[in-house]
Design a protein around this motif. Sequence first.
Motif, mmCIF file in Angstrom:
data_model
loop_
_atom_site.group_PDB
_atom_site.id
_atom_site.type_symbol
_atom_site.label_atom_id
_atom_site.label_comp_id
_atom_site.label_asym_id
_atom_site.label_seq_id
_atom_site.Cartn_x
_atom_site.Cartn_y
_atom_site.Cartn_z
ATOM 1 N N ILE A 276 18.024 -30.557 -31.068
ATOM 2 C CA ILE A 276 18.799 -29.901 -32.131
ATOM 3 C C ILE A 276 17.958 -28.818 -32.808
ATOM 4 C CG2 ILE A 276 19.887 -30.245 -34.392
ATOM 5 C CD1 ILE A 276 20.779 -33.035 -33.339
ATOM 6 N N GLU A 277 16.703 -29.129 -33.107
ATOM 7 C CA GLU A 277 15.815 -28.151 -33.735
ATOM 8 C C GLU A 277 15.616 -26.932 -32.841
ATOM 9 O OE1 GLU A 277 12.237 -30.212 -34.866
ATOM 10 O OE2 GLU A 277 13.340 -31.536 -36.230
ATOM 11 N N ASP A 278 15.472 -27.151 -31.532
ATOM 12 C CA ASP A 278 15.324 -26.046 -30.587
ATOM 13 C C ASP A 278 16.578 -25.174 -30.600
ATOM 14 O OD1 ASP A 278 13.955 -24.614 -28.423
ATOM 15 O OD2 ASP A 278 15.560 -25.445 -27.164
ATOM 16 N N TRP A 279 17.761 -25.822 -30.615
ATOM 17 C CA TRP A 279 19.011 -25.071 -30.670
ATOM 18 C C TRP A 279 19.085 -24.249 -31.956
ATOM 19 C CZ3 TRP A 279 23.038 -24.980 -34.168
ATOM 20 C CH2 TRP A 279 24.144 -24.224 -33.789
ATOM 21 N N GLU A 280 18.673 -24.846 -33.080
ATOM 22 C CA GLU A 280 18.730 -24.132 -34.365
ATOM 23 C C GLU A 280 17.861 -22.880 -34.340
ATOM 24 O OE1 GLU A 280 17.775 -27.284 -37.109
ATOM 25 O OE2 GLU A 280 19.870 -27.906 -37.259
ATOM 26 N N ARG A 281 16.683 -22.960 -33.702
ATOM 27 C CA ARG A 281 15.819 -21.776 -33.574
ATOM 28 C C ARG A 281 16.508 -20.704 -32.731
ATOM 29 N NH1 ARG A 281 11.863 -25.735 -33.430
ATOM 30 N NH2 ARG A 281 11.899 -25.887 -31.165
ATOM 31 N N ARG A 282 17.083 -21.128 -31.591
ATOM 32 C CA ARG A 282 17.777 -20.172 -30.719
ATOM 33 C C ARG A 282 19.022 -19.611 -31.397
ATOM 34 N NH1 ARG A 282 19.863 -22.883 -26.589
ATOM 35 N NH2 ARG A 282 19.112 -24.927 -27.192
ATOM 36 N N ALA A 283 19.734 -20.445 -32.162
ATOM 37 C CA ALA A 283 20.947 -19.995 -32.855
ATOM 38 C C ALA A 283 20.603 -18.953 -33.910
ATOM 39 C CB ALA A 283 21.665 -21.188 -33.481
ATOM 40 N N GLU A 284 19.519 -19.150 -34.630
ATOM 41 C CA GLU A 284 19.104 -18.180 -35.644
ATOM 42 C C GLU A 284 18.781 -16.835 -34.986
ATOM 43 O OE1 GLU A 284 18.608 -16.510 -39.205
ATOM 44 O OE2 GLU A 284 19.389 -18.516 -38.823
ATOM 45 N N ALA A 285 18.076 -16.875 -33.869
ATOM 46 C CA ALA A 285 17.767 -15.638 -33.136
ATOM 47 C C ALA A 285 19.059 -14.975 -32.651
ATOM 48 C CB ALA A 285 16.843 -15.935 -31.961
ATOM 49 N N ARG A 286 19.993 -15.771 -32.185
ATOM 50 C CA ARG A 286 21.279 -15.241 -31.699
ATOM 51 C C ARG A 286 22.064 -14.599 -32.841
ATOM 52 N NH1 ARG A 286 25.481 -18.992 -28.201
ATOM 53 N NH2 ARG A 286 27.249 -17.547 -28.152
ATOM 54 N N ARG A 287 22.064 -15.225 -34.011
ATOM 55 C CA ARG A 287 22.770 -14.651 -35.164
ATOM 56 C C ARG A 287 22.158 -13.313 -35.568
ATOM 57 N NH1 ARG A 287 22.400 -20.150 -36.929
ATOM 58 N NH2 ARG A 287 24.400 -21.168 -36.626
ATOM 59 N N LYS A 288 20.827 -13.245 -35.578
ATOM 60 C CA LYS A 288 20.144 -11.988 -35.919
ATOM 61 C C LYS A 288 20.493 -10.904 -34.902
ATOM 62 C CE LYS A 288 16.213 -13.953 -38.378
ATOM 63 N NZ LYS A 288 14.765 -14.219 -38.358
ATOM 64 N N GLU A 289 20.529 -11.275 -33.639
ATOM 65 C CA GLU A 289 20.876 -10.321 -32.578
ATOM 66 C C GLU A 289 22.315 -9.826 -32.757
ATOM 67 O OE1 GLU A 289 21.552 -10.795 -27.891
ATOM 68 O OE2 GLU A 289 19.546 -11.400 -28.568
ATOM 69 N N GLN A 290 23.224 -10.735 -33.107
ATOM 70 C CA GLN A 290 24.618 -10.344 -33.323
ATOM 71 C C GLN A 290 24.742 -9.404 -34.517
ATOM 72 O OE1 GLN A 290 26.640 -14.146 -33.695
ATOM 73 N NE2 GLN A 290 27.204 -14.175 -31.520
ATOM 74 N N LYS A 291 24.000 -9.692 -35.593
ATOM 75 C CA LYS A 291 24.041 -8.823 -36.764
ATOM 76 C C LYS A 291 23.495 -7.438 -36.434
ATOM 77 C CE LYS A 291 23.795 -12.348 -40.343
ATOM 78 N NZ LYS A 291 22.982 -12.981 -41.388
ATOM 79 N N ALA A 292 22.388 -7.394 -35.694
ATOM 80 C CA ALA A 292 21.800 -6.108 -35.313
ATOM 81 C C ALA A 292 22.764 -5.318 -34.438
ATOM 82 C CB ALA A 292 20.478 -6.329 -34.574
ATOM 83 N N SER A 293 23.419 -5.995 -33.530
ATOM 84 C CA SER A 293 24.401 -5.345 -32.662
ATOM 85 C C SER A 293 25.572 -4.803 -33.476
ATOM 86 C CB SER A 293 24.887 -6.338 -31.612
ATOM 87 O OG SER A 293 25.884 -5.761 -30.819
#
Length: 177
Positions: free
Chosen positions: A142-159
Amino acid sequence: ERRIDTLEEENEALDEKLERLKRLWKLDHSNFADVDTDGDLVSVKVIEQFTRDAIETANQQYGLAAGDVVYLRDASGAGRSTARRLADIEPRVVLRSGGDLSDVADRILFEHDIPVAPADDVAIQEVDELAVASEADVEAAIEDWERRAEARRKEQKASMVDQIISEHRAETRSESR
């Protein structure tokens, strides 16, 4: 004959209910001493395929509920409605193996903040028809997913910001002509 048919149907329904109760009792009373080395096991609900039918079958067998650890043996093939059905259950985490999650299913589970992790990251042990996993492994997934999810959210915002800037530039160019 109709009375016999009715009684046979009732008997079949009661047999199914008894089997479900036996499974639930086993889950609560099983002696996992041979696999539980540090006393931190959590039950895992196994779903054979990522289909509506398989989700319903698992729900009838084990009773799927919010906070469950769900294991998809075959994560491929799910569409929008199937992913929503699983998201509506609100599992704690979805462990997947055997096939890639569809983009649509991945997006829906992500939008519902449902962690999805490879089953290989969690040692799942099956005893009869029951499955268990280490609480520590589940938490780490779950913690690993949360790290990846945060990176994904930042990428979506930048896009999204890039898209807004591009659209603004296009509007500005067309207005200046």
